[in-house]
Design an enzyme around this catalytic site. Structure first.
Site, PDB file in Angstrom:
ATOM      1  N   TYR A 106     -17.839  -8.515 -48.694  1.00 44.98           N
ATOM      2  CA  TYR A 106     -17.178  -7.312 -49.242  1.00 44.98           C
ATOM      3  C   TYR A 106     -18.038  -6.676 -50.325  1.00 44.98           C
ATOM      4  CZ  TYR A 106     -14.269  -4.629 -52.467  1.00 44.98           C
ATOM      5  OH  TYR A 106     -13.800  -3.653 -53.316  1.00 44.98           O
ATOM      6  N   LYS A 149     -20.074  -3.033 -50.451  1.00 44.93           N
ATOM      7  CA  LYS A 149     -19.829  -1.992 -51.451  1.00 44.93           C
ATOM      8  C   LYS A 149     -21.132  -1.661 -52.187  1.00 44.93           C
ATOM      9  CE  LYS A 149     -16.476  -0.264 -52.528  1.00 44.93           C
ATOM     10  NZ  LYS A 149     -15.806   0.982 -51.976  1.00 44.93           N
ATOM     11  N   THR A 191     -16.646  -1.057 -57.083  1.00 43.78           N
ATOM     12  CA  THR A 191     -16.026  -2.227 -57.691  1.00 43.78           C
ATOM     13  C   THR A 191     -16.986  -2.900 -58.677  1.00 43.78           C
ATOM     14  OG1 THR A 191     -15.334  -4.478 -57.152  1.00 43.78           O
ATOM     15  CG2 THR A 191     -16.770  -3.431 -55.576  1.00 43.78           C
ATOM     16  N   ASP A 192     -16.418  -3.654 -59.628  1.00 44.39           N
ATOM     17  CA  ASP A 192     -17.270  -4.442 -60.524  1.00 44.39           C
ATOM     18  C   ASP A 192     -17.819  -5.681 -59.804  1.00 44.39           C
ATOM     19  OD1 ASP A 192     -14.951  -5.972 -60.362  1.00 44.39           O
ATOM     20  OD2 ASP A 192     -14.679  -6.218 -62.520  1.00 44.39           O
ATOM     21  N   GLU A 193     -17.306  -5.962 -58.588  1.00 46.91           N
ATOM     22  CA  GLU A 193     -17.749  -7.172 -57.877  1.00 46.91           C
ATOM     23  C   GLU A 193     -19.204  -7.078 -57.413  1.00 46.91           C
ATOM     24  OE1 GLU A 193     -14.901  -8.897 -55.149  1.00 46.91           O
ATOM     25  OE2 GLU A 193     -13.242  -7.945 -56.215  1.00 46.91           O
TER      26      GLU A 193
HETATM   27  P1  NAD Z   1      -6.928  -0.615 -49.345  1.00 44.96           P
HETATM   28  O1  NAD Z   1      -7.464  -1.645 -48.411  1.00 44.96           O
HETATM   29  O2  NAD Z   1      -5.538  -0.736 -49.850  1.00 44.96           O
HETATM   30  O3  NAD Z   1      -7.026   0.815 -48.661  1.00 44.96           O
HETATM   31  C1  NAD Z   1      -8.128   1.256 -47.919  1.00 44.96           C
HETATM   32  C2  NAD Z   1      -7.714   2.493 -47.137  1.00 44.96           C
HETATM   33  O4  NAD Z   1      -8.859   2.942 -46.413  1.00 44.96           O
HETATM   34  C3  NAD Z   1      -6.611   2.207 -46.106  1.00 44.96           C
HETATM   35  O5  NAD Z   1      -5.649   3.241 -46.150  1.00 44.96           O
HETATM   36  C4  NAD Z   1      -7.348   2.232 -44.777  1.00 44.96           C
HETATM   37  O6  NAD Z   1      -6.542   2.651 -43.693  1.00 44.96           O
HETATM   38  C5  NAD Z   1      -8.468   3.231 -45.070  1.00 44.96           C
HETATM   39  N1  NAD Z   1      -9.648   3.020 -44.231  1.00 44.96           N
HETATM   40  C6  NAD Z   1     -10.279   1.830 -43.960  1.00 44.96           C
HETATM   41  N2  NAD Z   1     -11.324   2.049 -43.141  1.00 44.96           N
HETATM   42  C7  NAD Z   1     -11.378   3.396 -42.919  1.00 44.96           C
HETATM   43  C8  NAD Z   1     -12.247   4.239 -42.183  1.00 44.96           C
HETATM   44  N3  NAD Z   1     -13.291   3.733 -41.505  1.00 44.96           N
HETATM   45  N4  NAD Z   1     -12.010   5.570 -42.172  1.00 44.96           N
HETATM   46  C9  NAD Z   1     -10.954   6.092 -42.850  1.00 44.96           C
HETATM   47  N5  NAD Z   1     -10.098   5.343 -43.554  1.00 44.96           N
HETATM   48  C10 NAD Z   1     -10.305   4.008 -43.596  1.00 44.96           C
HETATM   49  O7  NAD Z   1      -7.982  -0.554 -50.531  1.00 44.96           O
HETATM   50  P2  NAD Z   1      -7.745  -0.249 -52.072  1.00 44.96           P
HETATM   51  O8  NAD Z   1      -7.417  -1.517 -52.757  1.00 44.96           O
HETATM   52  O9  NAD Z   1      -6.866   0.919 -52.206  1.00 44.96           O
HETATM   53  O10 NAD Z   1      -9.222   0.149 -52.509  1.00 44.96           O
HETATM   54  C11 NAD Z   1      -9.656   1.493 -52.459  1.00 44.96           C
HETATM   55  C12 NAD Z   1     -11.101   1.549 -52.908  1.00 44.96           C
HETATM   56  O11 NAD Z   1     -11.192   1.031 -54.231  1.00 44.96           O
HETATM   57  C13 NAD Z   1     -12.034   0.712 -52.047  1.00 44.96           C
HETATM   58  O12 NAD Z   1     -13.220   1.412 -51.869  1.00 44.96           O
HETATM   59  C14 NAD Z   1     -12.259  -0.553 -52.862  1.00 44.96           C
HETATM   60  O13 NAD Z   1     -13.523  -1.093 -52.604  1.00 44.96           O
HETATM   61  C15 NAD Z   1     -12.178  -0.001 -54.265  1.00 44.96           C
HETATM   62  N6  NAD Z   1     -11.731  -0.954 -55.298  1.00 44.96           N
HETATM   63  C16 NAD Z   1     -10.553  -1.653 -55.134  1.00 44.96           C
HETATM   64  C17 NAD Z   1     -10.134  -2.521 -56.136  1.00 44.96           C
HETATM   65  C18 NAD Z   1      -8.828  -3.271 -56.033  1.00 44.96           C
HETATM   66  O14 NAD Z   1      -8.531  -4.102 -56.911  1.00 44.96           O
HETATM   67  N7  NAD Z   1      -8.002  -3.035 -55.013  1.00 44.96           N
HETATM   68  C19 NAD Z   1     -10.914  -2.694 -57.291  1.00 44.96           C
HETATM   69  C20 NAD Z   1     -12.104  -1.981 -57.412  1.00 44.96           C
HETATM   70  C21 NAD Z   1     -12.495  -1.108 -56.408  1.00 44.96           C
HETATM   71  P1  TYD Z   2      -7.765 -10.865 -54.917  1.00 44.36           P
HETATM   72  O1  TYD Z   2      -6.483 -10.188 -55.291  1.00 44.36           O
HETATM   73  O2  TYD Z   2      -8.015 -11.171 -53.477  1.00 44.36           O
HETATM   74  O3  TYD Z   2      -8.952  -9.992 -55.539  1.00 44.36           O
HETATM   75  P2  TYD Z   2     -10.553 -10.338 -55.645  1.00 44.36           P
HETATM   76  O4  TYD Z   2     -10.881 -11.457 -54.755  1.00 44.36           O
HETATM   77  O5  TYD Z   2     -11.161  -9.052 -55.207  1.00 44.36           O
HETATM   78  O6  TYD Z   2     -10.790 -10.646 -57.088  1.00 44.36           O
HETATM   79  O7  TYD Z   2      -7.852 -12.240 -55.718  1.00 44.36           O
HETATM   80  C1  TYD Z   2      -7.772 -12.256 -57.135  1.00 44.36           C
HETATM   81  C2  TYD Z   2      -8.037 -13.681 -57.578  1.00 44.36           C
HETATM   82  O8  TYD Z   2      -6.947 -14.501 -57.116  1.00 44.36           O
HETATM   83  C3  TYD Z   2      -9.281 -14.285 -56.960  1.00 44.36           C
HETATM   84  O9  TYD Z   2      -9.875 -15.166 -57.923  1.00 44.36           O
HETATM   85  C4  TYD Z   2      -8.766 -15.091 -55.786  1.00 44.36           C
HETATM   86  C5  TYD Z   2      -7.412 -15.545 -56.265  1.00 44.36           C
HETATM   87  N1  TYD Z   2      -6.380 -15.719 -55.213  1.00 44.36           N
HETATM   88  C6  TYD Z   2      -5.628 -16.901 -55.169  1.00 44.36           C
HETATM   89  O10 TYD Z   2      -5.821 -17.820 -55.976  1.00 44.36           O
HETATM   90  N2  TYD Z   2      -4.671 -17.014 -54.210  1.00 44.36           N
HETATM   91  C7  TYD Z   2      -4.428 -16.034 -53.290  1.00 44.36           C
HETATM   92  O11 TYD Z   2      -3.548 -16.194 -52.405  1.00 44.36           O
HETATM   93  C8  TYD Z   2      -5.193 -14.815 -53.356  1.00 44.36           C
HETATM   94  C9  TYD Z   2      -4.974 -13.702 -52.371  1.00 44.36           C
HETATM   95  C10 TYD Z   2      -6.156 -14.711 -54.356  1.00 44.36           C
END
Ligand code: NAD
Ligand code: TYD
Length: 370
Positions: free
Chosen positions: A176, A180, A150-152
């Site tokens: 989180y 990561k 992630t960029d976070e």
């Molecule tokens: P998500 O929470 O929707 O899915 C995570 C999946 O991992 C789920 O299916 C869960 O059951 C599985 N999982 C969790 N713990 C596990 C374990 N110990 N063993 C096997 N499986 C396990 O997450 P996402 O949003 O799809 O994110 C996927 C990846 O992308 C993550 O690594 C996250 O850090 C990264 N990422 C997400 C975002 C975003 O905006 N969602 C942005 C940048 C990076």
């Molecule tokens: P989120 O989707 O949780 O992603 P991240 O925290 O990884 O960026 O949140 C996106 C942005 O929206 C973040 O600034 C937090 C804000 N947010 C709200 O204002 N209300 C909400 O209910 C949620 C879930 C997030």
């Protein structure tokens, strides 16, 4: 003369030998989109999906795919080393696409333990298993370990700061992002020490189909349809850089086929927007796309709530390295991506209703006349 991967990718064809991928977290949001994407594009490849099915994992995300002989779903944990050893060997895995993680910042503030366990210890266990497997097989040059990060990990930007580049120092602010970052450092060390062919993608915030409705965009879609408040943390002036999940998948495809092992790449689409402006944009689109279903005007549902502790103010991602060195560009604008996503939530109540509490399931069953 064989065509290059770039030409094949543009044509949607390939003459390379099939890959055998282990997709961890493939029942989650981005992982399942990746599995759909990969199946469409590379029908000759084998995919083994390993997922622990936490609250965020959902086998319905893979509906229609699991019946295919080249896909195998395994319910299991990335921290289970004997299971990993067995899968890597029996399936002759050559590529790992590592999505499995605990991914929600708010949950990491409340209960950080699982974040360290999965995102750090789990990633370490996977790296160790893959390292031994790769070494036993004679260290094939074409193997890949892709860490979906992630960029976070870069922390928070001031309003006038330039976007994150790959050389921005790590400064993770939440449990989180710190977990990561821990996974990233291990991946980096495995390339430096053992020459494991690793890649890291630092993606900005994703949105799209199969997104669990605890994150901002799917939560807004579902709450609007339910007539529930739209909670805005703090003053709503935080900025995020939104990337449609299918653009993330095409970037990961580009990295697996053309990324330089040992390198890290930022993935974003340059769609910076303040949370409050995003909420208004989604309300406008929802009013337009679902004038009868939604509470109109749904702007009335906006509710400012207490801010998230340690809330990062701004993320912005410079993806020039990926664009110039790997040849990737996003297909969606924010407007076209939001339209597609909102329409998907309108068309798939049967996907998201079961994820809600029983009261809302009854309410919605009535609304849909079931
Ligand atoms: P998500 O929470 O929707 O899915 C995570 C999946 O991992 C789920 O299916 C869960 O059951 C599985 N999982 C969790 N713990 C596990 C374990 N110990 N063993 C096997 N499986 C396990 O997450 P996402 O949003 O799809 O994110 C996927 C990846 O992308 C993550 O690594 C996250 O850090 C990264 N990422 C997400 C975002 C975003 O905006 N969602 C942005 C940048 C990076
Ligand atoms: P989120 O989707 O949780 O992603 P991240 O925290 O990884 O960026 O949140 C996106 C942005 O929206 C973040 O600034 C937090 C804000 N947010 C709200 O204002 N209300 C909400 O209910 C949620 C879930 C997030």
């Amino acid at each position: 003369m064989p065509l290059t991967d770039t030409v094949h990718s543009a044509l949607g064809t390939t003459d390379r030998p099939p890959r055998r991928l282990l997709v961890t977290g493939g029942a989650g949001f981005i992982g399942s989109n990746f599995v759909h994407y990969w199946c469409d594009r590379y029908p000759q490849d084998r995919l083994v999906v390993l997922d622990a099915l936490t609250y965020a994992g959902n086998r319905n995300n893979l509906a229609g795919l699991e019946q295919q002989a080249r896909i195998r779903f395994v319910h299991g944990n990335i921290s289970d080393r004997p299971l990993l050893n067995r899968l890597l060997n029996t399936e002759s895995i050559d590529t790992i696409a590592h999505f499995a993680a605990e991914s929600h910042v708010d949950r990491s503030i409340l209960e950080p333990d699982a974040f360290v366990q999965t995102n750090v210890v789990g990633t370490f266990t996977l790296l160790e298993a893959f390292r031994h497997h790769w070494q036993r097989r004679g260290q094939p040059a074409g193997d890949r370990f892709l860490h979906v990060s992630t960029d976070e990990v870069y922390g928070s930007l001031e309003p006038t700061d330039p976007p994150f580049t790959e050389s921005t120092p790590y400064a993770p602010n939440s449990p989180y992002s710190a977990s990561k970052a821990g996974g990233d450092h291990l991946v980096r060390a495995y390339h430096h020490t053992y020459h494991l062919p690793t890649l890291i993608g630092h993606s900005s915030n994703n949105y799209g189909p199969y997104h669990f409705p605890e994150k901002l965009i799917p939560l807004l879609c579902v709450n609007i349809l339910l007539g529930k408040p739209l909670p805005i943390y703090g003053d709503g002036q935080q900025v995020r850089d939104w990337l449609h999940v299918s653009d993330h998948c095409s970037a990961l495809d580009a990295l697996i086929h053309r990324g330089q092992p040992g390198q890290t790449y930022n993935i974003g689409s340059n769609h910076e927007v303040k949370n409050i402006d995003l909420v208004y944009q989604i309300c406008d689109l929802m009013n337009e796309l679902a004038p009868t279903l939604s509470v109109a005007p749904c702007q009335q549902l906006i509710t400012f709530v207490r801010d998230r502790p340690g809330h990062d103010r701004r993320y912005a991602t410079d993806s020039n390295k990926l664009k110039t060195q790997v040849g990737w560009s996003p297909a969606y604008t924010l407007e076209s991506g939001l339209r597609q996503t909102i329409q998907w939530y309108l068309d798939h109540p049967h996907w998201w209703i079961p994820l809600l509490s029983p009261t809302y399931q009854q309410y919605y069953a009535k609304l849909y006349g079931e």
